[in-house]
Scaffold this motif. Structure first.
Motif, PDB file in Angstrom:
ATOM      1  N   UNK A 384     -73.751  29.830-104.347  1.00 39.73           N
ATOM      2  CA  UNK A 384     -74.394  31.055-104.830  1.00 39.73           C
ATOM      3  C   UNK A 384     -74.338  32.149-103.773  1.00 39.73           C
ATOM      4  N   UNK A 385     -74.640  31.795-102.508  1.00 44.13           N
ATOM      5  CA  UNK A 385     -74.642  32.788-101.437  1.00 44.13           C
ATOM      6  C   UNK A 385     -73.233  33.250-101.083  1.00 44.13           C
ATOM      7  N   UNK A 386     -72.254  32.330-101.194  1.00 44.14           N
ATOM      8  CA  UNK A 386     -70.876  32.666-100.809  1.00 44.14           C
ATOM      9  C   UNK A 386     -70.041  33.185-101.973  1.00 44.14           C
ATOM     10  N   UNK A 387     -70.653  33.280-103.163  1.00 41.72           N
ATOM     11  CA  UNK A 387     -69.923  33.798-104.313  1.00 41.72           C
ATOM     12  C   UNK A 387     -68.868  32.854-104.850  1.00 41.72           C
ATOM     13  N   UNK A 388     -69.017  31.567-104.606  1.00 45.97           N
ATOM     14  CA  UNK A 388     -68.022  30.590-105.064  1.00 45.97           C
ATOM     15  C   UNK A 388     -68.498  29.864-106.328  1.00 45.97           C
ATOM     16  N   UNK A 389     -69.169  30.618-107.205  1.00 44.62           N
ATOM     17  CA  UNK A 389     -69.673  30.002-108.435  1.00 44.62           C
ATOM     18  C   UNK A 389     -69.014  30.684-109.630  1.00 44.62           C
ATOM     19  N   UNK A 390     -69.325  30.145-110.795  1.00 45.36           N
ATOM     20  CA  UNK A 390     -68.726  30.666-112.026  1.00 45.36           C
ATOM     21  C   UNK A 390     -69.788  31.136-113.016  1.00 45.36           C
ATOM     22  N   UNK A 391     -70.992  31.417-112.511  1.00 45.54           N
ATOM     23  CA  UNK A 391     -72.054  31.871-113.405  1.00 45.54           C
ATOM     24  C   UNK A 391     -71.742  33.276-113.915  1.00 45.54           C
ATOM     25  N   UNK A 392     -71.908  33.442-115.229  1.00 43.41           N
ATOM     26  CA  UNK A 392     -71.576  34.716-115.856  1.00 43.41           C
ATOM     27  C   UNK A 392     -72.846  35.503-116.159  1.00 43.41           C
ATOM     28  N   UNK A 393     -72.715  36.515-117.053  1.00 37.32           N
ATOM     29  CA  UNK A 393     -73.838  37.399-117.336  1.00 37.32           C
ATOM     30  C   UNK A 393     -75.008  36.631-117.951  1.00 37.32           C
ATOM     31  N   UNK A 394     -76.196  37.179-117.730  1.00 38.33           N
ATOM     32  CA  UNK A 394     -77.453  36.647-118.283  1.00 38.33           C
ATOM     33  C   UNK A 394     -77.839  35.298-117.668  1.00 38.33           C
ATOM     34  N   UNK A 395     -77.281  34.971-116.485  1.00 40.23           N
ATOM     35  CA  UNK A 395     -77.627  33.725-115.819  1.00 40.23           C
ATOM     36  C   UNK A 395     -78.029  34.001-114.376  1.00 40.23           C
ATOM     37  N   UNK A 396     -78.660  33.015-113.757  1.00 37.29           N
ATOM     38  CA  UNK A 396     -79.032  33.065-112.345  1.00 37.29           C
ATOM     39  C   UNK A 396     -78.472  31.817-111.689  1.00 37.29           C
ATOM     40  N   UNK A 397     -77.709  31.998-110.589  1.00 28.15           N
ATOM     41  CA  UNK A 397     -77.104  30.876-109.876  1.00 28.15           C
ATOM     42  C   UNK A 397     -78.149  30.212-108.990  1.00 28.15           C
ATOM     43  N   UNK A 398     -78.249  28.881-109.094  1.00 31.10           N
ATOM     44  CA  UNK A 398     -79.169  28.092-108.290  1.00 31.10           C
ATOM     45  C   UNK A 398     -78.365  27.032-107.548  1.00 31.10           C
ATOM     46  N   UNK A 399     -78.431  27.040-106.195  1.00 32.16           N
ATOM     47  CA  UNK A 399     -77.656  26.079-105.408  1.00 32.16           C
ATOM     48  C   UNK A 399     -78.283  24.692-105.497  1.00 32.16           C
ATOM     49  N   UNK A 400     -77.432  23.657-105.572  1.00 28.62           N
ATOM     50  CA  UNK A 400     -77.859  22.256-105.562  1.00 28.62           C
ATOM     51  C   UNK A 400     -77.015  21.519-104.531  1.00 28.62           C
ATOM     52  N   UNK A 401     -77.431  20.347-104.047  1.00 28.19           N
ATOM     53  CA  UNK A 401     -76.633  19.600-103.060  1.00 28.19           C
ATOM     54  C   UNK A 401     -75.239  19.271-103.611  1.00 28.19           C
ATOM     55  N   UNK A 402     -74.224  19.855-103.004  1.00 32.52           N
ATOM     56  CA  UNK A 402     -72.848  19.594-103.396  1.00 32.52           C
ATOM     57  C   UNK A 402     -72.387  20.370-104.606  1.00 32.52           C
ATOM     58  N   UNK A 403     -73.220  21.198-105.185  1.00 33.03           N
ATOM     59  CA  UNK A 403     -72.816  21.913-106.385  1.00 33.03           C
ATOM     60  C   UNK A 403     -73.735  23.106-106.600  1.00 33.03           C
ATOM     61  N   UNK A 404     -73.794  23.579-107.831  1.00 31.10           N
ATOM     62  CA  UNK A 404     -74.666  24.682-108.231  1.00 31.10           C
ATOM     63  C   UNK A 404     -74.899  24.546-109.734  1.00 31.10           C
ATOM     64  N   UNK A 405     -75.871  25.320-110.227  1.00 31.90           N
ATOM     65  CA  UNK A 405     -76.121  25.342-111.666  1.00 31.90           C
ATOM     66  C   UNK A 405     -76.475  26.758-112.084  1.00 31.90           C
ATOM     67  N   UNK A 406     -76.156  27.091-113.326  1.00 29.56           N
ATOM     68  CA  UNK A 406     -76.405  28.418-113.866  1.00 29.56           C
ATOM     69  C   UNK A 406     -77.595  28.330-114.822  1.00 29.56           C
ATOM     70  N   UNK A 407     -78.696  28.982-114.464  1.00 35.15           N
ATOM     71  CA  UNK A 407     -79.923  28.947-115.250  1.00 35.15           C
ATOM     72  C   UNK A 407     -80.010  30.221-116.079  1.00 35.15           C
ATOM     73  N   UNK A 408     -80.325  30.075-117.379  1.00 31.24           N
ATOM     74  CA  UNK A 408     -80.427  31.230-118.268  1.00 31.24           C
ATOM     75  C   UNK A 408     -81.635  32.083-117.891  1.00 31.24           C
ATOM     76  N   UNK A 409     -81.478  33.391-117.948  1.00 33.84           N
ATOM     77  CA  UNK A 409     -82.597  34.294-117.738  1.00 33.84           C
ATOM     78  C   UNK A 409     -83.583  34.181-118.908  1.00 33.84           C
ATOM     79  N   UNK A 410     -84.815  34.652-118.670  1.00 31.53           N
ATOM     80  CA  UNK A 410     -85.849  34.573-119.702  1.00 31.53           C
ATOM     81  C   UNK A 410     -85.412  35.323-120.956  1.00 31.53           C
ATOM     82  N   UNK A 411     -85.557  34.657-122.106  1.00 30.27           N
ATOM     83  CA  UNK A 411     -85.190  35.276-123.371  1.00 30.27           C
ATOM     84  C   UNK A 411     -83.757  35.017-123.788  1.00 30.27           C
ATOM     85  N   UNK A 412     -83.031  34.187-123.037  1.00 35.09           N
ATOM     86  CA  UNK A 412     -81.630  33.889-123.355  1.00 35.09           C
ATOM     87  C   UNK A 412     -81.470  32.381-123.528  1.00 35.09           C
TER      88      UNK A 412
END
Length: 787
Positions: A384-412
């Motif tokens: 997330x910090x290095x911009x090496x994710x694939x999260x698109x619009x209406x999401x928030x990138x959350x770093x995890x050990x060895x990976x990341x996840x894209x969490x939907x914003x409220x209302x999506x």
């Protein structure tokens, strides 16, 4: 008639500031009220809500005090007394906590114990004199010297001879409140002390320190250790790690920098020179001699020394699939598992062993990056910090050990692992709107608006009825009221007369009396209740007027009791006059007269019996007395406008509104509390929603009114004694409120025992003064007067 006598906004606010929160005050005034006038002397209200109002009803010969209680309800105290008699009177109304005293012309007329008042008057309240507002409650007559004193004995300034001889109940209540506060502090302190003692016993002899745990190891606070290629510290129970910095080693000529097991940084190792190449300690090299035999050498102690070779195993693969290696003499098959030979132990943190064609190496797992060049130690990559994710619009990138996840914003809602789309809460039904509201989808959420005819914030919508539903009716749909039992009409404004409609059958000794929303069977003239108060009047029994002296027989006749009455009989052989005795005066037989105090009632003497009745109203008679027959008054000025301004009543009309019986009399509206049948021998009372009169229940927790007896107590979970009516927060549960509700009568001695610990610190004089406090106010609770 129109007038507007009220205090200015500034004066009203200064009065409210002084009155706000007070439970002791006295209202003084000198007045001469016109006969039969019903008017308001002083009124403090905000909007339609009365907080303090004093009125005098000449129609019903009553003085009424309306005030706001601590339970946030309007309460009315009615004093049967006529001030509207055209004479001068000095009036003083004194309130001290729950003690209410009415003085008229320096004589104490009434003393009562009432519900605790609340003078939390909101800002913007108005103070009116001689009227309730611009249209109602007009006082007629003269009023002067109106004073509102913030003291319980303010009547002394009006009547100096009535000096204070007793402490007020507010003094007593203040002392009881202090005792309750001390009890609460004692209970809390006792609980804290008990818990502290338990902890001290558990911790006795122990040194407590916050430690850290990592990989099954326990570390003390501020302890520092190395974990792989990281320096870690235990800081107040939390492990904090950072990568080790490895400086470039400065190695002597006969050494070289190399990694060794269990070390993160390269260290200088002895080297061996063999056939023009440099090998570090432990490296092996196979060569073949002139005869083709394989010789194995190993770097030890700065020289290549012959190493003993083991017999080569038989290979199962064809010769074309066999590979010759440089660090051993034996061939291996293509695809040989070098990691299984022990090389994987070199891959330590977040690293895994990977087989190559002629050996093995360490490679970082996905989502990790190497801390050193052989990839034996790896750390997490923050995509997330290095911009090496694939999260698109209406999401928030959350770093995890060895990976990341894209969490939907409220209302999506989620489309796939990397993108989200707007959620139509209205279409899916997953919204918070009321069933009587309209849902509008918005970006990232939704909004709610009540439908026409409903009021609220959209989440909660209530039906709106123009003019409101009266007498406890419920507005269930726009302009649709469901009435409580006993009422009917579009706005539930009409009382059902159960007596005239034949719903009720009372005993022959009783007559049905209609009440707002209800009825009761009242004993007929000549009968009284025997104390059982049966609903249908069966408890009515005959009054012996002859024995009780409640007859009008003259001295020359004899009284004979009859069922429901009496008869005046002439003794045998005598010639009796048939005269009557009424109000101490002799009235001749067949004489007709008008009562002195009620010109609308006509009485006659009939053979010793006095018969009185109301004047018959004949509206066709031009000489009819409209004072006695207000329904015959045709003048528009005699009509009344309801306080909400929606209905007009003719002179003489009666109606019920907000648990008050109202009557239009010559253009003025007079309202008084709905009469309720006394509920005797009942400890817990409740007024059901939509009704006006209390009913008896057995559960104190559901009661609106509990007759708290401060001589009775409860014991809480820590053994602390609590007075009846006191409330406290449950220990260790700040959201739970407890209350002591015990209501049986008892002796004042229990109160003295309950506060004995406090009295033990008082002097003898203080003790007797406090005992006087207690006895005096306990008597006040019993409606008795000590002073």
């Amino acid at each position: 008639m129109w007038r507007s006598v009220r205090a200015s906004a500034g004066v009203s606010e200064r009065m409210m500031q002084k009155l706000r929160g007070r439970v002791e005050f006295t209202l003084l005034l000198t007045l001469k009220q016109d006969k039969f006038n019903s008017g308001v002397m002083l009124s403090i209200h905000h909007g339609e809500q009365r907080y303090l109002e004093l009125e005098s009803s000449g129609q019903r010969s009553e003085v009424r005090l309306h005030y706001w209680t601590a339970e946030r309800q309007i309460h009315t105290e009615v004093f049967p007394y006529s001030l509207a008699d055209g004479r001068w009177h000095r009036v003083a109304l004194s309130l001290s906590a729950t003690q209410l005293v009415l003085y008229v012309d320096c004589s104490r007329i009434y003393e009562r114990v009432v519900g605790t008042p609340s003078m939390e008057v909101p800002a913007g309240s108005t103070v009116w004199l001689g009227q309730r507002n611009n249209a109602h409650g007009f006082y007629k007559g003269v009023m002067q010297d109106v004073q509102l004193l913030l003291m319980p004995q303010g009547y002394i300034s009006q009547c100096p001879d009535l000096n204070r001889t007793c402490p007020t109940c507010n003094d007593f209540h203040g002392l009881v409140q202090k005792i309750m506060e001390l009890q609460d502090i004692l209970a809390k302190t006792s609980g804290k002390l008990a818990r502290a003692e338990e902890r001290m016993r558990a911790l006795d002899g122990c040194y407590c320190e916050r430690t850290c745990s990592m990989n099954g190891e326990l570390y003390r606070d501020e302890e520092v250790w190395i974990d792989g290629c990281r320096n870690c510290t235990c800081s107040n129970g939390t492990v904090e790690c950072e990568s080790i910095f490895c400086p470039v080693p400065q190695c002597p000529p006969d050494t070289a920098a190399a990694y060794i097991p269990a070390a993160c940084c390269k260290e200088c190792q002895p080297v061996c020179l063999f056939r023009g190449r440099v090998y570090v300690e432990g490296d092996r090299r196979s060569v073949r001699d002139s005869t083709g035999n394989c010789l194995l050498f190993e770097c030890r102690d700065r020289s290549m020394r012959r190493a003993e070779s083991t017999p080569c195993p038989e290979l199962t693969c064809p010769e074309s699939e066999q590979i010759t290696l440089t660090d051993r003499c034996c061939k291996v098959c293509r695809g040989h598992d070098f990691c299984a030979e022990g090389y994987s132990s070199s891959c330590v943190e977040n690293s895994e062993c990977v087989n190559l064609e002629a050996g093995a190496c360490c490679n970082c797992r996905d989502g990790y990056q190497a801390l050193r060049d052989d990839s034996a130690y790896c750390q997490d990559v923050d995509e997330c910090a290095e911009g090496k994710h694939y999260c698109r619009e209406n999401t928030v990138c959350v770093n995890t050990p060895g990976s990341f996840m894209c969490v939907c914003q409220t209302g999506y809602i989620r489309i796939d692992d990397y993108s989200c789309t707007e959620h139509d809460e209205c279409g899916s039904g997953l919204h918070s709107c009321d069933e009587n509201a309209l849902c509008f989808n918005t970006v990232g959420g939704h909004s709610c608006t009540c439908k026409p005819g409903y009021m609220g914030n959209g989440t909660v919508c209530r039906a709106h009825c123009d003019g409101l539903c009266h007498n406890g009716g419920t507005c269930v749909a726009p302009d649709t009221c469901i009435c409580q039992q006993g009422f009917t009409g579009r706005r539930c404004e009409t009382d059902i007369d159960e007596c005239s409609d034949g719903f009720v059958e009372c005993d022959s000794r009783a007559t049905c009396v209609n009440l707002p929303g209800w009825y009761h069977c009242e004993c007929r003239d000549g009968y009284h209740d025997n104390g059982m108060f049966s609903a249908n009047g069966e408890s009515c029994e005959d009054i012996d007027e002859c024995e009780t002296g409640r007859h009008s027989c003259a001295n020359d006749t004899l009284c004979f009791n009859m069922d429901g009455g009496y008869d005046c009989r002439c003794p045998h052989g005598k010639n009796c006059s048939g005269d009557c005795v009424h109000d101490g005066k002799v009235k001749h037989n067949r004489q007709i007269w008008v009562l002195d105090d009620d010109r609308c009632s006509v009485c006659s003497c009939q053979s010793g019996l006095v018969m009185c009745r109301r004047m018959v109203c004949d509206c066709e008679n031009p000489t009819v007395d409209v004072s006695c027959c207000p329904e015959c008054d045709p003048r528009l000025t005699s009509q009344c406008l309801q306080q909400n301004g929606l209905l007009t009543y003719n002179n003489g009309d009666t109606w019920v509104e907000n648990c008050q019986q109202c009557q239009c009399m010559r253009g003025e509206v007079d309202c008084w509390p709905v009469p309720c049948t006394p509920v005797l021998n009942c400890e817990f009372l409740v007024v059901p929603e939509g009704e006006c009169c209390p009913r008896c229940i057995s559960d104190p927790c559901q009661a609106d009114t509990v007759r708290n007896d401060i001589t009775k107590t409860c014991v809480d979970e820590y053994g602390v004694t609590r007075f009846s009516g006191s409330a406290w927060t449950k220990h260790s549960t700040e959201c739970s409120l407890c209350q002591c509700k015990v209501c049986s009568a008892g002796a004042g001695l229990m109160l003295m025992l309950g506060i004995g610990s406090l009295l033990s610190v008082l002097s003898t004089a203080e003790f007797f003064f406090f005992f006087f406090f207690v006895c005096r106010c306990l008597l006040s609770y019993c409606h008795m007067s000590l002073c």
